[in-house]
Design a protein around this motif. Sequence first.
Motif, PDB file in Angstrom:
ATOM      1  N   THR A 134      91.079  57.312  50.314  1.00 12.75           N
ATOM      2  CA  THR A 134      92.152  56.809  49.454  1.00 12.75           C
ATOM      3  C   THR A 134      92.227  57.638  48.179  1.00 12.75           C
ATOM      4  OG1 THR A 134      91.426  54.653  50.216  1.00 12.75           O
ATOM      5  CG2 THR A 134      93.130  54.683  48.535  1.00 12.75           C
ATOM      6  N   PRO A 135      93.416  58.097  47.812  1.00 12.27           N
ATOM      7  CA  PRO A 135      93.530  58.831  46.555  1.00 12.27           C
ATOM      8  C   PRO A 135      93.008  57.984  45.389  1.00 12.27           C
ATOM      9  CG  PRO A 135      95.551  59.025  47.810  1.00 12.27           C
ATOM     10  CD  PRO A 135      94.688  58.038  48.535  1.00 12.27           C
ATOM     11  N   LEU A 136      92.229  58.622  44.535  1.00 10.21           N
ATOM     12  CA  LEU A 136      91.599  57.911  43.422  1.00 10.21           C
ATOM     13  C   LEU A 136      92.629  57.181  42.562  1.00 10.21           C
ATOM     14  CD1 LEU A 136      89.226  57.221  41.637  1.00 10.21           C
ATOM     15  CD2 LEU A 136      89.328  59.510  40.687  1.00 10.21           C
ATOM     16  N   LEU A 137      93.758  57.835  42.350  1.00 13.43           N
ATOM     17  CA  LEU A 137      94.780  57.224  41.499  1.00 13.43           C
ATOM     18  C   LEU A 137      95.224  55.872  42.059  1.00 13.43           C
ATOM     19  CD1 LEU A 137      96.616  57.575  39.032  1.00 13.43           C
ATOM     20  CD2 LEU A 137      98.262  58.689  40.509  1.00 13.43           C
ATOM     21  N   LEU A 138      95.359  55.820  43.396  1.00 15.88           N
ATOM     22  CA  LEU A 138      95.778  54.562  44.021  1.00 15.88           C
ATOM     23  C   LEU A 138      94.695  53.501  43.874  1.00 15.88           C
ATOM     24  CD1 LEU A 138      97.579  55.743  47.269  1.00 15.88           C
ATOM     25  CD2 LEU A 138      98.494  55.325  44.997  1.00 15.88           C
ATOM     26  N   VAL A 139      93.441  53.927  44.029  1.00 15.47           N
ATOM     27  CA  VAL A 139      92.341  52.967  43.863  1.00 15.47           C
ATOM     28  C   VAL A 139      92.388  52.384  42.452  1.00 15.47           C
ATOM     29  CG1 VAL A 139      89.848  52.641  43.936  1.00 15.47           C
ATOM     30  CG2 VAL A 139      90.931  54.212  45.534  1.00 15.47           C
ATOM     31  N   ILE A 140      92.614  53.249  41.480  1.00 13.59           N
ATOM     32  CA  ILE A 140      92.668  52.781  40.091  1.00 13.59           C
ATOM     33  C   ILE A 140      93.823  51.807  39.895  1.00 13.59           C
ATOM     34  CG2 ILE A 140      93.103  53.521  37.720  1.00 13.59           C
ATOM     35  CD1 ILE A 140      91.469  56.004  38.284  1.00 13.59           C
ATOM     36  N   TYR A 141      94.978  52.132  40.439  1.00 12.03           N
ATOM     37  CA  TYR A 141      96.137  51.240  40.345  1.00 12.03           C
ATOM     38  C   TYR A 141      95.835  49.884  40.973  1.00 12.03           C
ATOM     39  CZ  TYR A 141     100.190  53.743  38.491  1.00 12.03           C
ATOM     40  OH  TYR A 141     101.092  54.346  37.659  1.00 12.03           O
ATOM     41  N   ILE A 142      95.281  49.943  42.206  1.00  7.96           N
ATOM     42  CA  ILE A 142      95.044  48.699  42.947  1.00  7.96           C
ATOM     43  C   ILE A 142      94.039  47.822  42.206  1.00  7.96           C
ATOM     44  CG2 ILE A 142      94.106  47.763  45.096  1.00  7.96           C
ATOM     45  CD1 ILE A 142      95.311  50.310  46.477  1.00  7.96           C
ATOM     46  N   PHE A 143      92.980  48.448  41.701  1.00  8.38           N
ATOM     47  CA  PHE A 143      91.987  47.672  40.950  1.00  8.38           C
ATOM     48  C   PHE A 143      92.588  47.152  39.641  1.00  8.38           C
ATOM     49  CE2 PHE A 143      87.482  48.425  42.499  1.00  8.38           C
ATOM     50  CZ  PHE A 143      87.892  48.664  43.784  1.00  8.38           C
ATOM     51  N   GLY A 144      93.216  48.044  38.924  1.00  8.38           N
ATOM     52  CA  GLY A 144      93.666  47.718  37.569  1.00  8.38           C
ATOM     53  C   GLY A 144      94.784  46.701  37.516  1.00  8.38           C
ATOM     54  N   PHE A 145      95.677  46.740  38.492  1.00  8.03           N
ATOM     55  CA  PHE A 145      96.777  45.771  38.486  1.00  8.03           C
ATOM     56  C   PHE A 145      96.538  44.641  39.483  1.00  8.03           C
ATOM     57  CE2 PHE A 145      99.095  49.492  36.715  1.00  8.03           C
ATOM     58  CZ  PHE A 145      99.440  48.908  35.517  1.00  8.03           C
ATOM     59  N   GLY A 146      95.703  44.916  40.499  1.00 10.64           N
ATOM     60  CA  GLY A 146      95.474  43.907  41.527  1.00 10.64           C
ATOM     61  C   GLY A 146      94.464  42.847  41.134  1.00 10.64           C
TER      62      GLY A 146
END
Lengths: 296, 281
Positions: A134-146
């Motif tokens: 998984t692209p790191l940016l997506l992981v950050i988005y998913i964690f940060g907003f999810g």
Amino acid sequence: MTGPSVDEAGEPDPLSGHGGSRLLGNRGVLISTASTVIFFGALALIVVLAPGFKSVREGFFDWAAMKDSLLGVPEEGLPGIAPSFLLNVEVFLVAEVLILVLALVVAVVRQIPGPVFFPFRLVAIMYTDLFRGTPLLLVIYIFGFGIPALQIRGLSTQDEVVYGTAALVLSYAAYVSEVYRAGIESVHASQMAAARSLGLSRWQSLRYVVLPQAIRRVIPPLLNDFVSLQKDTALLAVLGVIEAARAAQIYSAYRFNYSSFVVSAFLFILVTIPLARFTDHLIERDRRRRAARGAP
Amino acid sequence: MRKILATLAVSGLFLAACADDQPSVTPPTATGSEACAKENLPLLTRGQLTIATDDPSFPPWIIKNDPTNGKGFEGALAYEVAERLGFSASEVEWVIEPFNKSYAPGPKDFDFDINNISVTEEREQAVDFSDGYYDLTQALLVLEGSPLEGATTLTEVKDYVYGAQVGTTSLTFINTVIQPSQQAKVFDTTSDAKSALKNGSVDGLILDLPTAYYEATIGTKGSALVGQFPSTGEHLGLLFEEGNPLRDCVNEVLADMKGDGTLSTLQDEWLADYLAVLVIQ
């Protein structure tokens, strides 16, 4: 660099080219100096003579803008890059320790033999596949907003920096566990067999015989990953965190000048270069040590 | 000099606003109309007006993220400017220009950029702006039921975490005027900022008033507009490559539009009447 040199083992320094050596004397130094000056001089000329150089200099290398963006302009509400950069360093240091531990656990779990431990191995493999893919940016988005959206007491009310760091740790640990694993597998099977024949348990053999050799071998690639990690701390910006790259962006967008990005890049380089040189040093030391022993 | 120009621009807008009730103000006579004839305009592509905006762009400025429909205040304004310069709608070509790129050194790939860009002195060192086409104030958007609802003074809104979009003047407004006790958070897009508001990561968003008003009434269910802040003299301008003479022609057009009331008609059509919005002093 102080010109061509030979290290203690008599091998040519990789930086000084194939035939370079202190023994060549002044001539070698002269030639290398001249070629260096000509090379960088030509490079500089190409840039300086470029038709758009003047506007690039104003837009990217404006001294006053660099200073303002580095320290910030409080009266205009512009955050400084230098104070924001402390956050990058902080995140990096915390993440690095957590990554080293988590990755080692995952790598070891993948090595445990026996059918009973199959589910653990499966989890370790799934984790590695998932987070490495998984692209790191997506992981950050998913964690940060999810995670905040889940509204779990205690978990969902953390600071964005916590979510971002968690994403960095999980993503990088997946890579680093593979580095560890490569190291573990590079230790010859006879080492394990020898340890076992001495009466060590499987765990003791791993702990005292295999892992020390494995980890020493993978230190250079590990440090390589950490150079990368230092830069990726900038991705936390997407969660609203003001770190160095974001501070640079804010300055740039407010004043319409890109010099702040140059300043921010410079800060990142400043911390990664020592790490890169340290990696070189470790590789060189390891090479020498092995050459001296005559071992593979 | 620039300060004087900016002041002139602001006062010009002020006059234009007053001009509604005073039709006696005559539109400025078109000086240099020869240079501003369609065939003499300095254009990127001959016979075509290339206008830039960002993607995505948001209502009420541009509707449905499609500037070619001519809807939304900026979409409609762009076509009105184009028409007065002599271009039919089919001669208008839209290009996407991310805000971050719009001020890059070097030649631009648009004739002008219309993207909610506030005019400041520092920015004018890198690009040229038209006269202002809209006076902007900042506003506070919260979730319904927030303790911030009902706040009427600046001191009441100090102890909260605010979010803003990067690159906007909203962030500098937060840091210079509100000066909250906790550091504001900065997001890539308004959408991310709205997610953070819904998550409770931030207590309120500082947005320009038309955007905040749109979000509170149509865009974001469950959000509420607390109020607007006093004006800091901020205004929006069209962005040109530095030294582009087209700007003078566009300024003439804008002056005409202010003079004959077209600009306020466009505002009435696409933006709400914000006079009723409470001012947080």
